[in-house]
Structure formats: C-alpha cells, structure tokens
Design a protein around this motif. Structure first.
Motif, short mmCIF file in Angstrom:
data_model
loop_
_atom_site.label_atom_id
_atom_site.label_comp_id
_atom_site.label_asym_id
_atom_site.label_seq_id
_atom_site.Cartn_x
_atom_site.Cartn_y
_atom_site.Cartn_z
N ASP A 1 3.87 -24.04 -18.35
CA ASP A 1 3.19 -23.81 -19.63
C ASP A 1 2.64 -22.39 -19.76
O ASP A 1 2.13 -22.04 -20.82
CB ASP A 1 2.03 -24.80 -19.80
CG ASP A 1 2.50 -26.24 -19.91
OD1 ASP A 1 3.68 -26.46 -20.22
OD2 ASP A 1 1.68 -27.15 -19.67
N TRP A 2 2.72 -21.60 -18.71
CA TRP A 2 2.10 -20.27 -18.74
C TRP A 2 2.68 -19.38 -19.83
O TRP A 2 1.95 -18.71 -20.55
CB TRP A 2 2.27 -19.57 -17.39
CG TRP A 2 1.29 -19.98 -16.33
CD1 TRP A 2 0.63 -21.17 -16.26
CD2 TRP A 2 0.87 -19.22 -15.21
NE1 TRP A 2 -0.17 -21.20 -15.15
CE2 TRP A 2 -0.05 -20.02 -14.48
CE3 TRP A 2 1.19 -17.96 -14.72
CZ2 TRP A 2 -0.65 -19.58 -13.30
CZ3 TRP A 2 0.59 -17.53 -13.54
CH2 TRP A 2 -0.32 -18.33 -12.85
N HIS B 1 -7.81 -24.74 -16.87
CA HIS B 1 -9.19 -24.93 -16.42
C HIS B 1 -9.65 -23.70 -15.64
O HIS B 1 -8.95 -23.23 -14.76
CB HIS B 1 -9.26 -26.18 -15.52
CG HIS B 1 -10.60 -26.44 -14.92
ND1 HIS B 1 -11.69 -26.84 -15.67
CD2 HIS B 1 -11.03 -26.36 -13.64
CE1 HIS B 1 -12.73 -27.00 -14.87
NE2 HIS B 1 -12.36 -26.72 -13.63
N SER C 1 3.93 -29.88 -5.56
CA SER C 1 4.61 -30.43 -6.73
C SER C 1 6.13 -30.28 -6.59
O SER C 1 6.62 -29.58 -5.69
CB SER C 1 4.16 -29.67 -7.98
OG SER C 1 4.75 -28.38 -7.99
N ASP D 1 1.91 -23.70 -4.67
CA ASP D 1 1.40 -23.99 -6.02
C ASP D 1 -0.07 -24.40 -5.97
O ASP D 1 -0.68 -24.65 -7.00
CB ASP D 1 2.23 -25.06 -6.73
CG ASP D 1 2.33 -26.37 -5.95
OD1 ASP D 1 1.43 -26.66 -5.13
OD2 ASP D 1 3.33 -27.09 -6.14
N LEU E 1 -0.93 -26.18 -11.22
CA LEU E 1 -0.60 -27.58 -11.43
C LEU E 1 -1.30 -28.25 -12.60
O LEU E 1 -0.76 -29.21 -13.17
CB LEU E 1 -0.94 -28.38 -10.16
CG LEU E 1 -0.30 -27.88 -8.87
CD1 LEU E 1 -0.83 -28.67 -7.68
CD2 LEU E 1 1.22 -27.99 -8.96
N GLN E 2 -2.51 -27.83 -12.96
CA GLN E 2 -3.31 -28.58 -13.92
C GLN E 2 -2.70 -28.54 -15.31
O GLN E 2 -2.43 -27.46 -15.85
CB GLN E 2 -4.75 -28.05 -13.95
CG GLN E 2 -5.46 -28.26 -12.61
CD GLN E 2 -6.93 -27.95 -12.69
OE1 GLN E 2 -7.64 -28.48 -13.54
NE2 GLN E 2 -7.40 -27.08 -11.80
N ARG E 3 -2.50 -29.72 -15.91
CA ARG E 3 -1.81 -29.81 -17.19
C ARG E 3 -2.66 -29.28 -18.33
O ARG E 3 -2.13 -28.94 -19.39
CB ARG E 3 -1.38 -31.25 -17.45
CG ARG E 3 -0.40 -31.79 -16.42
CD ARG E 3 0.81 -30.87 -16.21
NE ARG E 3 1.58 -30.67 -17.39
CZ ARG E 3 2.69 -31.33 -17.70
NH1 ARG E 3 3.16 -32.25 -16.86
NH2 ARG E 3 3.34 -31.08 -18.81
N VAL E 4 -3.97 -29.24 -18.16
CA VAL E 4 -4.87 -28.62 -19.12
C VAL E 4 -5.54 -27.43 -18.42
O VAL E 4 -6.15 -27.61 -17.36
CB VAL E 4 -5.94 -29.61 -19.63
CG1 VAL E 4 -6.91 -28.89 -20.57
CG2 VAL E 4 -5.28 -30.78 -20.34
N GLN F 1 -3.58 -24.04 -14.07
CA GLN F 1 -2.78 -24.30 -15.27
C GLN F 1 -1.35 -24.55 -14.84
O GLN F 1 -0.84 -23.89 -13.92
CB GLN F 1 -2.84 -23.14 -16.26
CG GLN F 1 -2.11 -23.43 -17.57
CD GLN F 1 -2.18 -22.28 -18.56
OE1 GLN F 1 -2.61 -21.19 -18.23
NE2 GLN F 1 -1.74 -22.54 -19.78
N TYR F 2 -0.70 -25.50 -15.47
CA TYR F 2 0.66 -25.88 -15.13
C TYR F 2 1.62 -24.70 -15.36
O TYR F 2 1.73 -24.19 -16.49
CB TYR F 2 1.06 -27.08 -15.98
CG TYR F 2 2.34 -27.76 -15.59
CD1 TYR F 2 2.61 -28.11 -14.27
CD2 TYR F 2 3.29 -28.08 -16.56
CE1 TYR F 2 3.78 -28.76 -13.92
CE2 TYR F 2 4.47 -28.73 -16.23
CZ TYR F 2 4.70 -29.06 -14.90
OH TYR F 2 5.87 -29.71 -14.57
N TYR G 1 10.13 -20.73 -16.24
CA TYR G 1 9.19 -20.40 -15.15
C TYR G 1 9.92 -20.08 -13.86
O TYR G 1 9.41 -19.32 -13.01
CB TYR G 1 8.22 -21.56 -14.94
CG TYR G 1 8.79 -22.74 -14.18
CD1 TYR G 1 8.69 -22.81 -12.78
CD2 TYR G 1 9.41 -23.79 -14.84
CE1 TYR G 1 9.21 -23.89 -12.08
CE2 TYR G 1 9.92 -24.86 -14.15
CZ TYR G 1 9.83 -24.92 -12.77
OH TYR G 1 10.34 -25.98 -12.07
#
Length: 359
Positions: free
Chosen positions: A168-169, A251, A218, A226, A246-249, A164-165, A175
């Motif tokens: 956005d956590w 998972h 990143s 990361d 890193l993942q924008r959605v 997860q990005y 962050y």
C-alpha cells in the motif's frame, strides 16, 4: 518550533539551477516540491535513460543521462533520491565540488559503503543534510520541548511504533520492484523505517548497547525483513522500537513513560497528550499541525534551500533559525545502529555501541 503555512510562499530573486538525481516516488515528490518552492528555477533530472519519446518529466526543464551532463548543467544545489545503495556514488562528485547536497535517508545501505564520504562532507564548504524528515514535524518538536522542560520527569522507558503494509506504500507501483523490498538496494524495515531510530536518538541521545530481533514474517515477495524489534539500552532508560511493513492501517506512535507522567503521541494525527495522576484520561498539549502529508516535505526543503541558496527567502520566517536537521555525522551513526541491529539479530547477542572519533 516551526508553524504551519497554508502553502509555499517563498521565492528566489534569481533562477537557481537544481539537479534532481533519480525519479522514483520520493524523487518525484522532491521534484514537485522544488518546483513549488522555486517556480523560477531551472531544474534538471539525472536519469539512466532518456525516455524514447524524448519527453521531460513534469516540473523539470531538461534531462541528463550521464555524470558529465549532470556536471555540465552546473547545479546550484543537488537532491539525491536514488536507492540507498547508490547515494554515496551519486553524491560524491558534487560534494567534492563544494555544492550543497541533500541526500535521502538512509545515508547508505551499509556503513562499510561510506568509505571516506563523511570526511569529504566535513571538508566541503557546501551544505549537506540527510532527509530524516520527521524532525520537521511540529508535534515531535513539541515533545522535544516537553522533555527539555522536564514535563514527564525522569524518563524511564519509551516505545516507538511504525507500520504500514508495503504493497500500500506506493499505489500504482509493484512493491516487488521497489527499493523497500530489495536487500541489494537498501530495503527492509530497519533501513526504510530508520526515521524512528533517528528521532529516538535525536530525542534521547545515543544508547550504550542494543538488542534486536528481525524477521520476514509475512508471505510478501521480498528478500528483506518485514519486521524488526529493537531495544536501545541506556544507563537509566530503555527505548523499544517496533518497525514493520505489515500493518494494514498506517500507524505511527510514541509513548514516553516518566517519573511524573506519560507522554503519548499519534504522529499521523499530530496529537499529543500528557497523562498523570491529576489527568488520568490525559490532557492535550497544543502543537501546530501541518495541513497535509506533504507539508513536512515542504518544510524540509524550505530549510534546505535556505541553507543552500544565498538569495532564497523561506516561506516561514522561523525556518532560518531551525537547528534540528540531520547532518551526515548523525545519519552515519543511525546507519551504524542499523548495522549493529542486524548483527544483534543474526547472532542473538547484545551489541555494544561505539562510534568512530569523527562520525
């Protein structure tokens, strides 16, 4: 396996005293859940500084700003939610006094920081556990049962993925100021996402050796990896773990390949399928679903309070029989695997896994 509940229904016939150490994002969640499960409790928060206006955090009754004040509060149970680098120092005085202590994961930032702490926990008469909360997820319990029953046959390979990005956590927080992106506080993909290492070894046991590649790929403004790719090696199988910030959605997934078929699970949707020649599209395996993202944390503390407080009545009757929590010994082993993974990545060499006699 624990079944879902519509909400907290537990109670204590007295008014226990709960001490919450630190109040970051996970600390605030633990405070809310402690209040929900123990509405009559007296709750204190130990923080470095009292707010200038003298206010008390919502859900708490008082604030302590020193160890002595925290001890004078005379807690019945302690919840440690500080950065990983402070876990041992924060928990030690209470473990030494035989109090029940819950520590957020990971156990520490580095194995060498533990010192004699695991031995103190073994010697303490107070219940101690570490917050590897995914063990309380019903769909993972269903996978463990399927493995026990031999559904996939002999396991050959498994792959766990989580990502997860990082920005956005924690919405509303920078962050760059959080624990997850700072090496000195115990951040980085390997430590922050060590849930996957914990549940992989909980399902399959401890590996004989491991390999790892970690990197900061990143432009995120952090000083830790990361992304990490970890290979756990056993005599008869291989486990691959991909951990990233890193993942924008978001998972979270697990695939287990066996001699009879393949288990596939989406941990976010809490869905489990089994694929074999008779069901090439897969067939669903029923597992209870928790109603929301906080449900798993409520289950964790329902269990902890059932062990920590003599008169606590769990919200789920199966809680008292739950036997899959992470103790300090297993959390120490996970931390050792993280240390070895970093060595493997930094040196480019496979690392042999060995543990002390009394981890």
């Amino acid at each position: 396996m624990m079944k879902p509940s519509s909400g907290p229904t537990s109670m204590s016939t007295t008014s226990p005293r709960i001490l919450c150490i630190s109040l970051g994002s996970i600390g605030r969640r633990h405070l809310r859940n402690a209040r929900a499960l123990l509405p009559r409790a007296r709750i204190a928060v130990w923080r470095q500084h009292r707010p200038a206006d003298g206010s008390v955090p919502e859900g708490a009754d008082e604030v302590a700003t020193s160890l002595q004040q925290a001890l004078d509060f005379m807690p019945d149970a302690v919840l440690v939610s500080s950065p990983a680098s402070a876990h041992v120092a924060n928990a030690r005085p209470f473990v030494q006094r035989n109090l029940p202590v819950f520590l957020e994961k990971p156990l520490a930032a580095r194995g060498q920081d533990l010192g004699d702490f695991p031995a103190l926990c073994r010697a303490s008469s107070g219940f101690t556990m570490v917050g590897y909360v995914l063990r309380f997820l019903p769909v993972l319990q269903a996978i463990r049962q399927a493995l026990h029953d031999g559904l996939p046959g002999q396991v050959h390979t498994a792959r766990a993925e989580v990502g997860q990005y990082l920005p956005d956590w924690r919405p509303g927080s920078d962050y760059r100021q959080g624990v997850s992106g700072q090496d000195k506080l115990g951040g980085g993909a390997l430590l922050e996402l060590s849930h996957e290492i914990d549940y992989a070894t909980w399902l399959f046991g401890w590996p004989q050796s491991l390999q790892c590649s970690r990197a900061r790929l990143s432009p995120l403004d952090i000083d830790v990896e990361d992304s990490a790719h970890l290979l756990l090696e056993y005599a008869d199988k291989r486990l691959s773990l991909q951990l990233d910030l890193l993942q924008r959605v978001a998972h979270m997934a697990l695939q287990i390949v066996g001699s009879k078929g393949t288990l596939v699970v989406d941990l976010i949707r809490q869905e489990l399928r089994f694929i074999d020649p008779a069901n090439p599209q897969g067939r669903s395996i029923e597992a209870p679903k928790l109603p929301d993202g906080n449900g798993i944390y409520l289950r964790q503390f329902d269990f902890f309070f059932s062990k920590a407080l003599a008169d606590y009545r769990p919200m789920d009757p199966r809680t008292s029989g739950f036997d899959s929590w992470a103790d300090v010994g297993s959390a120490q082993k996970v931390l050792h695997l993280v240390d070895l993974a970093k060595q493997a990545s930094d040196t480019g060499l496979r690392q042999t896994v060995t543990f002390a006699q009394n981890p």
